[in-house]
Design an enzyme around this catalytic site. Sequence first.
Site, short mmCIF file in Angstrom:
data_model
loop_
_atom_site.label_atom_id
_atom_site.label_comp_id
_atom_site.label_asym_id
_atom_site.label_seq_id
_atom_site.Cartn_x
_atom_site.Cartn_y
_atom_site.Cartn_z
CG ASN A 127 -1.77 1.11 1.45
OD1 ASN A 127 -1.76 2.17 0.60
ND2 ASN A 127 -2.09 1.55 2.73
CD1 TRP A 128 3.47 1.03 -2.95
CD2 TRP A 128 3.29 2.14 -4.88
NE1 TRP A 128 4.10 0.23 -3.88
CE2 TRP A 128 4.00 0.94 -5.26
CE3 TRP A 128 3.48 3.13 -5.89
CZ2 TRP A 128 4.50 0.90 -6.53
CZ3 TRP A 128 4.02 3.16 -6.92
CH2 TRP A 128 4.53 1.58 -7.45
CE LYS A 129 0.25 3.60 4.70
NZ LYS A 129 0.01 3.76 6.38
CB SER A 155 5.45 -1.67 11.87
OG SER A 155 5.13 -0.31 11.96
N GLY A 183 2.79 -0.96 4.13
CA GLY A 183 2.90 0.53 3.79
C GLY A 183 4.43 0.99 3.67
N GLY A 184 4.97 1.41 4.72
CA GLY A 184 6.32 1.93 4.59
C GLY A 184 7.41 1.11 3.86
CD GLU A 242 -2.93 5.70 6.70
OE1 GLU A 242 -3.12 5.81 5.54
OE2 GLU A 242 -1.95 5.34 7.41
CD GLU A 267 -3.48 -2.47 7.46
OE1 GLU A 267 -2.47 -2.72 6.91
OE2 GLU A 267 -4.22 -1.36 7.29
N GLY A 280 2.54 2.32 10.50
CA GLY A 280 3.50 3.45 10.58
C GLY A 280 4.26 4.04 11.71
CG HIS A 311 -5.85 1.96 5.33
ND1 HIS A 311 -5.28 3.01 6.29
CD2 HIS A 311 -4.85 1.12 5.15
CE1 HIS A 311 -4.30 2.63 6.68
NE2 HIS A 311 -3.54 1.47 5.75
C1 PEP Z 1 -0.77 0.15 6.11
O1 PEP Z 1 -0.73 1.54 6.02
O2 PEP Z 1 -1.56 -0.54 5.64
C2 PEP Z 1 0.44 -0.12 6.95
C3 PEP Z 1 0.59 -1.36 7.42
O3 PEP Z 1 1.52 0.77 6.98
P1 PEP Z 1 2.98 0.38 7.78
O4 PEP Z 1 3.33 -0.99 6.96
O5 PEP Z 1 3.88 1.60 7.15
O6 PEP Z 1 2.87 0.20 9.16
#
Ligand code: PEP
Length: 252
Positions: free
Chosen positions: A9-11, A212, A233-234, A97, A167, A173, A95
């Site tokens: 997930n590049w956001k 993470s 994500g990251g 967010e 999640e 993040g 998600h």
């Molecule tokens: C996400 O936003 O779906 C996520 C899991 O982010 P991160 O891996 O950066 O925690």
Amino acid sequence: MREFLIAGNWKMNGSSTGSAELVAGVLAGMPAGSGFSVLVCPPFPYLSAIAGQVKGSALKLGAQNVSEHESGAYTGEVAPAMLRDIGCEYVIVGHSERRAMYGESSFQVAAKFQAAQAAGLVPILCVGETLDERESGATESVVDYQLGAVIDAAGIGAFSSAVVAYEPVWAIGTGKTATPEQAQDVHKHIRALLSGHDVDVAAGLRILYGGSMKGENAAGLLAMPDIDGGLIGGASLQAMDFLAIANAAART
Ligand code: PEP
């Protein structure tokens, strides 16, 4: 037998050049073998170009959000059929967010889930608790409520062509990953909840962990019996970091 899904997930990150380079890097290092799939979910403006780039490869394409409406006067929205039209197979819905920052309710998420499936997309339904909710012992009731809204709207059968991502919001993040045991407990609970409606659907459902996840912790998480991949994500923003997780899936 469930296959792992490693989803990036590049956001809201990247550029046209940067996203093309990132996809090229992932394509160049994709692990060979079977039993897993790799997916990228770039921002909307780059989806079409990346659809061309991944065509004919094993790398799959998804979006990060979708409208619950089919078409019409919804300024700024993107319809599920548009995503399918340009080559997306998956879409993330719910998600944390979007729930927290854009006020998406579980009912709206359920409507997005249904609209995505109606257009032939596989929804990746995100559920998870905040730190306060975990500390007050509400983790299970939160995910039950979030899943319940979708089960009520779409029916349990809809989960045979969907993916769930657990999640924990406190792990997204933040660098704080759930331990494999903490994640497994919730994944097991989610599967048991769905099993109460349909044993076969629950047994076949892929439940991803997100929060993470990175190369260093992926193998431990993926070794858990109810963890069927990751939503990342990251660590999906650098090809080497993302491939380290895909390689862990390929080895497990
Ligand atoms: C996400 O936003 O779906 C996520 C899991 O982010 P991160 O891996 O950066 O925690």
